[in-house]
Write an enzyme that holds these catalytic residues in place. Structure first.
Site, PDB file in Angstrom:
ATOM      1  N   HIS A 288      43.890  39.600  92.393  1.00 37.87           N
ATOM      2  CA  HIS A 288      45.327  39.449  92.118  1.00 37.87           C
ATOM      3  C   HIS A 288      45.711  40.520  91.082  1.00 37.87           C
ATOM      4  CE1 HIS A 288      49.180  37.758  92.087  1.00 37.87           C
ATOM      5  NE2 HIS A 288      48.988  36.626  91.438  1.00 37.87           N
TER       6      HIS A 288
ATOM      7  N   GLN B  34      49.005  40.638  88.760  1.00 35.22           N
ATOM      8  CA  GLN B  34      48.981  39.640  87.675  1.00 35.22           C
ATOM      9  C   GLN B  34      48.287  40.207  86.433  1.00 35.22           C
ATOM     10  OE1 GLN B  34      49.897  35.963  88.026  1.00 35.22           O
ATOM     11  NE2 GLN B  34      49.691  36.062  85.821  1.00 35.22           N
TER      12      GLN B  34
END
Ligand code: CP
Ligand code: NVA
Length: 335
Positions: free
Chosen positions: A136, A139
């Site tokens: 991710h 993020q």
């Protein structure tokens, strides 16, 4: 620092970026945040369009891409989990070539990392990973920005990740911390440690950055003198409901609670990528409560709502950092 130019680059995992390039994106996000607060326009990408493919659901990532694009003067097209032909009636290779003919960039959120890698391989425009099972990366820019806002630095901080450390968040945080010189500790049941191959890669990054990577099942040793304690859901999107019982049994000892926070430094903060199961105000939270009797899961409501919690600052930073990633990898229409 040498000049950094990320135009035309894909953003698939932080493994593909040097620590200087990652710091450049964090600083760019910081700058764009200041501009947003002052109302300074940054719409230098007028006339461009990006596609947002979401094969899994999202609140923060989708809104961040849409608001960031709008602020940059870019149009967006959202393809929802059911509303496209991807993978069902059209291959990733064909989809990539179709979309690259219409859009200047493509965001993809979905399942295996190989899908977003394939999309990037066949598309001539930048592809951004909005979350896969493995990583991710957008993020990470928000999380590191949030930590810098708190402590004014990254190097030398003790960062403890508790819970499911072998999935997208654990993997990505280990990479980010190792590249940027933090002391990363995965504190969980050994079944949930990140895989050996990635741990070894990150240990090499840490040698260069001055950071470290530690895996432990010992909550007291891990949380002692921590600067940041981070967790994520115990069961991620796309995983079967059948795993809940085992996860709860395995990860309950690694719930972030006041005892963990009290064992950390006085200045320690709590972080979570969100969404979080910290009370019974969600459908899943209620269902788990009925089946297993838990009223809170990976983090107690007390910690989540405490003054040490930075989860909403972190969520806001998603938008500024995604704006930086888009702006850095696309070419402005005007300067
Ligand atoms: N943290 C995060 O990616 O949130 P969403 O799933 O809401 O996008
Ligand atoms: N590990 C979580 C992260 C959500 C942002 C998931 O994949 O569902």
């Amino acid at each position: 620092m040498r000049d950094i130019n990320l135009r035309g680059r894909d953003f698939l995992t932080l493994k593909d970026f040097t620590s200087e390039e990652i710091m450049y994106l964090i600083n760019y996000a910081k700058d764009l945040k200041i501009k947003k607060k002052k109302g300074i326009r940054v719409d230098k990408y007028k006339g461009q369009n990006i596609a947002l493919i979401f094969e899994k659901t999202s609140t923060r990532t989708r809104c961040s891409f849409e608001v960031a694009a709008h602020d940059l003067g870019i149009g967006t097209t959202y393809l929802d989990p059911k509303g496209s032909q991807i993978g069902k009636k059209e291959s990733i290779a064909d989809t990539a070539r179709v979309l690259a003919g219409m859009f200047e960039g493509i965001e993809y959120r979905g399942f295996g990392q190989e899908i977003v890698e394939d999309l990037a391989k066949y598309s001539k425009v930048p592809v951004w990973n909005g979350l896969t099972n493995e990583y991710h990366p957008t993020q990470m820019i928000a999380d590191m920005l949030t930590i810098i806002e708190e402590f004014g630095k990254l190097k030398g901080l003790k960062f403890v990740y508790m819970g499911d450390a072998r999935y997208n968040m654990g993997n990505s945080l280990m990479i980010a911390c190792a590249k940027l010189g933090l002391d990363f500790v995965a504190c969980t049941n050994a079944k949930y440690f990140p895989n050996d191959e990635l741990v070894n890669i990150c240990k090499e990054y840490a040698k260069e950055s001055g950071g470290s990577v530690t895996l432990t099942e010992d909550v007291d040793a891990a949380t002692k003198d921590a600067d940041v304690i981070y967790t994520d859901v115990w069961v991620s999107m796309g995983e079967p409901d059948a795993v809940w019982e085992e996860r709860i049994n395995d990860l309950k000892p690694y719930q972030v609670n006041s005892k963990c926070m009290d064992n950390a430094k006085d200045t320690a903060i709590f972080m979570h990528c969100l969404p979080a199961y910290h009370d019974l105000n969600t459908g899943v939270g209620k269902e788990i409560n009925e089946k297993f009797g838990l009223t809170e899961m990976e983090v107690t409501n007390e910690v989540f709502e405490s003054e040490k919690s930075r989860v909403f600052e972190e969520a806001e930073n998603r938008m500024h950092s995604i704006k930086a990633i888009i702006a850095a990898t696309l070419t402005p229409t005007e300067d």
